[in-house]
Write a protein that holds these residues in place. Sequence first.
Motif, PDB file in Angstrom:
ATOM      1  N   VAL A  48     120.283 -34.667  55.870  1.00  0.00           N
ATOM      2  CA  VAL A  48     119.356 -34.015  54.942  1.00  0.00           C
ATOM      3  C   VAL A  48     118.737 -35.040  54.008  1.00  0.00           C
ATOM      4  O   VAL A  48     117.552 -35.011  53.733  1.00  0.00           O
ATOM      5  CB  VAL A  48     120.107 -32.950  54.118  1.00  0.00           C
ATOM      6  CG1 VAL A  48     119.189 -32.322  53.109  1.00  0.00           C
ATOM      7  CG2 VAL A  48     120.673 -31.888  55.046  1.00  0.00           C
ATOM      8  N   ALA A  49     119.535 -35.965  53.566  1.00  0.00           N
ATOM      9  CA  ALA A  49     119.066 -36.916  52.547  1.00  0.00           C
ATOM     10  C   ALA A  49     117.902 -37.749  53.033  1.00  0.00           C
ATOM     11  O   ALA A  49     116.962 -37.995  52.314  1.00  0.00           O
ATOM     12  CB  ALA A  49     120.203 -37.821  52.129  1.00  0.00           C
ATOM     13  N   GLN A  91     111.175 -32.354  58.035  1.00  0.00           N
ATOM     14  CA  GLN A  91     111.501 -31.386  56.998  1.00  0.00           C
ATOM     15  C   GLN A  91     111.149 -31.824  55.597  1.00  0.00           C
ATOM     16  O   GLN A  91     110.891 -31.018  54.743  1.00  0.00           O
ATOM     17  CB  GLN A  91     112.973 -31.025  57.059  1.00  0.00           C
ATOM     18  CG  GLN A  91     113.281 -29.867  56.108  1.00  0.00           C
ATOM     19  CD  GLN A  91     114.700 -29.389  56.223  1.00  0.00           C
ATOM     20  OE1 GLN A  91     115.583 -30.151  56.545  1.00  0.00           O
ATOM     21  NE2 GLN A  91     114.910 -28.129  55.958  1.00  0.00           N
ATOM     22  N   ASP A  92     111.133 -33.132  55.339  1.00  0.00           N
ATOM     23  CA  ASP A  92     110.835 -33.533  53.971  1.00  0.00           C
ATOM     24  C   ASP A  92     109.354 -33.447  53.669  1.00  0.00           C
ATOM     25  O   ASP A  92     108.892 -33.900  52.648  1.00  0.00           O
ATOM     26  CB  ASP A  92     111.367 -34.933  53.668  1.00  0.00           C
ATOM     27  CG  ASP A  92     110.606 -36.004  54.435  1.00  0.00           C
ATOM     28  OD1 ASP A  92     110.930 -37.185  54.268  1.00  0.00           O
ATOM     29  OD2 ASP A  92     109.691 -35.660  55.196  1.00  0.00           O
ATOM     30  N   HIS A 138     118.503 -37.369  48.478  1.00  0.00           N
ATOM     31  CA  HIS A 138     118.173 -36.044  49.005  1.00  0.00           C
ATOM     32  C   HIS A 138     116.969 -35.463  48.296  1.00  0.00           C
ATOM     33  O   HIS A 138     116.995 -35.223  47.111  1.00  0.00           O
ATOM     34  CB  HIS A 138     119.401 -35.152  48.838  1.00  0.00           C
ATOM     35  CG  HIS A 138     119.174 -33.743  49.265  1.00  0.00           C
ATOM     36  ND1 HIS A 138     118.615 -33.398  50.475  1.00  0.00           N
ATOM     37  CD2 HIS A 138     119.430 -32.579  48.643  1.00  0.00           C
ATOM     38  CE1 HIS A 138     118.559 -32.083  50.554  1.00  0.00           C
ATOM     39  NE2 HIS A 138     119.021 -31.552  49.474  1.00  0.00           N
ATOM     40  N   ASN A 139     115.906 -35.201  49.040  1.00  0.00           N
ATOM     41  CA  ASN A 139     114.685 -34.704  48.416  1.00  0.00           C
ATOM     42  C   ASN A 139     114.027 -33.750  49.388  1.00  0.00           C
ATOM     43  O   ASN A 139     113.413 -34.149  50.363  1.00  0.00           O
ATOM     44  CB  ASN A 139     113.763 -35.894  48.110  1.00  0.00           C
ATOM     45  CG  ASN A 139     112.484 -35.441  47.444  1.00  0.00           C
ATOM     46  OD1 ASN A 139     112.379 -34.311  46.988  1.00  0.00           O
ATOM     47  ND2 ASN A 139     111.510 -36.319  47.403  1.00  0.00           N
ATOM     48  N   ASP A 140     114.159 -32.511  49.152  1.00  0.00           N
ATOM     49  CA  ASP A 140     113.844 -31.536  50.189  1.00  0.00           C
ATOM     50  C   ASP A 140     112.638 -30.672  49.838  1.00  0.00           C
ATOM     51  O   ASP A 140     112.753 -29.708  49.109  1.00  0.00           O
ATOM     52  CB  ASP A 140     115.102 -30.666  50.378  1.00  0.00           C
ATOM     53  CG  ASP A 140     114.941 -29.658  51.507  1.00  0.00           C
ATOM     54  OD1 ASP A 140     115.736 -28.727  51.579  1.00  0.00           O
ATOM     55  OD2 ASP A 140     114.003 -29.825  52.302  1.00  0.00           O
ATOM     56  N   THR A 141     111.484 -31.036  50.349  1.00  0.00           N
ATOM     57  CA  THR A 141     110.313 -30.170  50.186  1.00  0.00           C
ATOM     58  C   THR A 141     110.275 -29.223  51.368  1.00  0.00           C
ATOM     59  O   THR A 141     110.466 -29.641  52.489  1.00  0.00           O
ATOM     60  CB  THR A 141     109.017 -31.006  50.209  1.00  0.00           C
ATOM     61  OG1 THR A 141     109.173 -32.100  49.325  1.00  0.00           O
ATOM     62  CG2 THR A 141     107.838 -30.164  49.809  1.00  0.00           C
ATOM     63  N   VAL A 145     109.261 -27.019  54.500  1.00  0.00           N
ATOM     64  CA  VAL A 145     108.275 -27.204  55.561  1.00  0.00           C
ATOM     65  C   VAL A 145     107.100 -26.269  55.348  1.00  0.00           C
ATOM     66  O   VAL A 145     105.966 -26.588  55.645  1.00  0.00           O
ATOM     67  CB  VAL A 145     108.929 -26.942  56.927  1.00  0.00           C
ATOM     68  CG1 VAL A 145     107.901 -26.939  58.031  1.00  0.00           C
ATOM     69  CG2 VAL A 145     109.981 -28.001  57.199  1.00  0.00           C
ATOM     70  N   ARG A 168     104.309 -27.811  53.411  1.00  0.00           N
ATOM     71  CA  ARG A 168     103.577 -28.808  54.175  1.00  0.00           C
ATOM     72  C   ARG A 168     102.650 -28.138  55.174  1.00  0.00           C
ATOM     73  O   ARG A 168     101.517 -28.525  55.354  1.00  0.00           O
ATOM     74  CB  ARG A 168     104.583 -29.724  54.901  1.00  0.00           C
ATOM     75  CG  ARG A 168     104.000 -30.551  55.998  1.00  0.00           C
ATOM     76  CD  ARG A 168     103.045 -31.589  55.488  1.00  0.00           C
ATOM     77  NE  ARG A 168     102.459 -32.355  56.550  1.00  0.00           N
ATOM     78  CZ  ARG A 168     101.389 -31.971  57.252  1.00  0.00           C
ATOM     79  NH1 ARG A 168     100.827 -30.821  56.996  1.00  0.00           N
ATOM     80  NH2 ARG A 168     100.914 -32.732  58.217  1.00  0.00           N
ATOM     81  N   GLU A 200      99.213 -35.510  49.793  1.00  0.00           N
ATOM     82  CA  GLU A 200      99.328 -35.250  51.215  1.00  0.00           C
ATOM     83  C   GLU A 200      97.943 -34.914  51.753  1.00  0.00           C
ATOM     84  O   GLU A 200      97.148 -34.278  51.063  1.00  0.00           O
ATOM     85  CB  GLU A 200     100.237 -34.038  51.428  1.00  0.00           C
ATOM     86  CG  GLU A 200     101.701 -34.303  51.126  1.00  0.00           C
ATOM     87  CD  GLU A 200     102.318 -35.215  52.180  1.00  0.00           C
ATOM     88  OE1 GLU A 200     102.987 -36.168  51.805  1.00  0.00           O
ATOM     89  OE2 GLU A 200     102.090 -34.953  53.368  1.00  0.00           O
ATOM     90  N   THR A 206      93.525 -27.046  62.182  1.00  0.00           N
ATOM     91  CA  THR A 206      93.580 -27.048  63.642  1.00  0.00           C
ATOM     92  C   THR A 206      92.843 -25.809  64.132  1.00  0.00           C
ATOM     93  O   THR A 206      92.981 -24.737  63.541  1.00  0.00           O
ATOM     94  CB  THR A 206      95.045 -27.008  64.119  1.00  0.00           C
ATOM     95  OG1 THR A 206      95.721 -28.141  63.588  1.00  0.00           O
ATOM     96  CG2 THR A 206      95.129 -27.066  65.632  1.00  0.00           C
ATOM     97  N   SER A 238      91.744 -31.053  65.812  1.00  0.00           N
ATOM     98  CA  SER A 238      92.567 -31.207  64.628  1.00  0.00           C
ATOM     99  C   SER A 238      91.865 -32.156  63.673  1.00  0.00           C
ATOM    100  O   SER A 238      91.446 -33.243  64.065  1.00  0.00           O
ATOM    101  CB  SER A 238      93.918 -31.766  65.079  1.00  0.00           C
ATOM    102  OG  SER A 238      94.728 -32.016  63.991  1.00  0.00           O
TER     103      SER A 238
END
Lengths: 144, 357
Positions: free
Chosen positions: A44-45, A129-130, B30-33, B35, B38, B58, B63, B72
């Motif tokens: 995950v990290a 995923q990030d 750990h850095n979780d955006t 999905v 995005r 970003e 598409t 795309s």
Amino acid sequence: MPRAIALSSRDSLLTKANVVASLCILAVIVIAFAVLIDGMLSGVAEGNKLIALVHDSDGMVYELPLDADTVLEVSTSEGSNTIVVQNGEVFVSEADCEGQDCIHQGKLSTTTSQIVCLPHRLWIEVLAQDGAADDGSALDVISR
Amino acid sequence: MCIAGKHIACVGMAVMLSVSVTLSGCVDAHNDTSVGERAAGAEPSDKEMGAEAESNQEPLTETAFLFDTVISLTAYCDQEVMDAALSRCAYFEDHFSRTKEGSDVWRINEANGTPVAVAPETAEVIEEGLAYGERTEGLFDITIGAVSSLWDFKEGIRPADAEIQAALPHIDYTRVTVANNMVQLDDPDAMLDLGGIAKGYIADDLAQLFREHGCESAIINLGGNVYVVGAKPDGSPWNVGVQDPNAPTDAGVIAVRPSIDGSVVTSGLYERFFEEDGMRYHHILDPRTGYPVKTDLLSASVATPSSVEGDVLATWMFLLGHDAALEYLNEQGEIEGLVMDLDGAITATEGSGFTLR
């Protein structure tokens, strides 16, 4: 003198060799523990977890992580496609369209291109995923 | 008594120190955006940044299914610009499509030889197509429609030889007149097919649209017809891969052409084909025979500043074959080429920017 005897009786357990051996064992345990934790967190990290997104003609988007083998059947009024995730790749295994192009397009495992079933207006992409599109493949686009 | 205590205390501290150092290293990365964010693409800050929308954001991606393929567009700019680009694509679909009823090309093909009023872009792309007809001595011919309309590479439909023979005389780019946004097929049975030139023309047009809107960093991908606008926001070139004909997945590229402001167009026999009775019929037709061209090439890529040029040349190379194709490409200053033969050999033009993988 009695104190000296008392000391040496305790010290007999804590000889230099014993202490070194104990420290070594502890070091191994600490390192093993650290590696275990690192392994649990790193997936995950580092943000390298890849997800396949399947877009169908009704506007539905199905999210399929590439690290979990699965089979997804998508049926719309346009037709049916069977999407498979296996060994970190996503592909179409069956489709009821004439040309079967989507099956010939092979397997995706990076974010650079897509699988498309034109007649069913269904397409599949892979994202990390990030949130970044870059999963280390180093390509931005493929000319074909 | 203190000696034992000290040892235990030291070891204890060492353990705690090691564990805490190790854990802190693991956890803070750990850095979780999600999905979902995005995939949606748009970020509120884009609208405020306007034309300078470059640095750390970003890119937006759109598409769509158009031009008989999937397109795309990825760009570091506002959603407004993306919408304008998609509208422009729909405009071209409405005008250039051979099969869409009411399009300029459809009306020309149905006109029985009478002059047809068309949009300026249609007149322009047809004029360019005719010029390529002359330059390639008829090996690239936008009047191939009389024959191409008989084949269906998606459904796997092959015309009878008699049908092809009957259609062949109607392939002649010299018998088309364009003037004042009017197009006339001098041969009433002739048909236009812009399939070999439209995507290149449209890519050039979209690149201009992005630039005019202040978007200096974008990837235009029309079914594999690639045009990259500018460089990436950090100034580095876009890495454009060339599809491996033998491995039609994203993992298979035979070369990379780092590109800034330019087009890479690839044609390949593997793109559209069908098999019947052990014969493979691919989609690059020879205007002289009406059949898929007999060639020694499997794939041809052309890197040029102009995508319409790349689109036409990539097809033409199959009609020239390996030797003549490389000879021609090597003579062109601003154009680079990469070809793969049927036997798998890959050749790039001298001094090209293609790096083999």
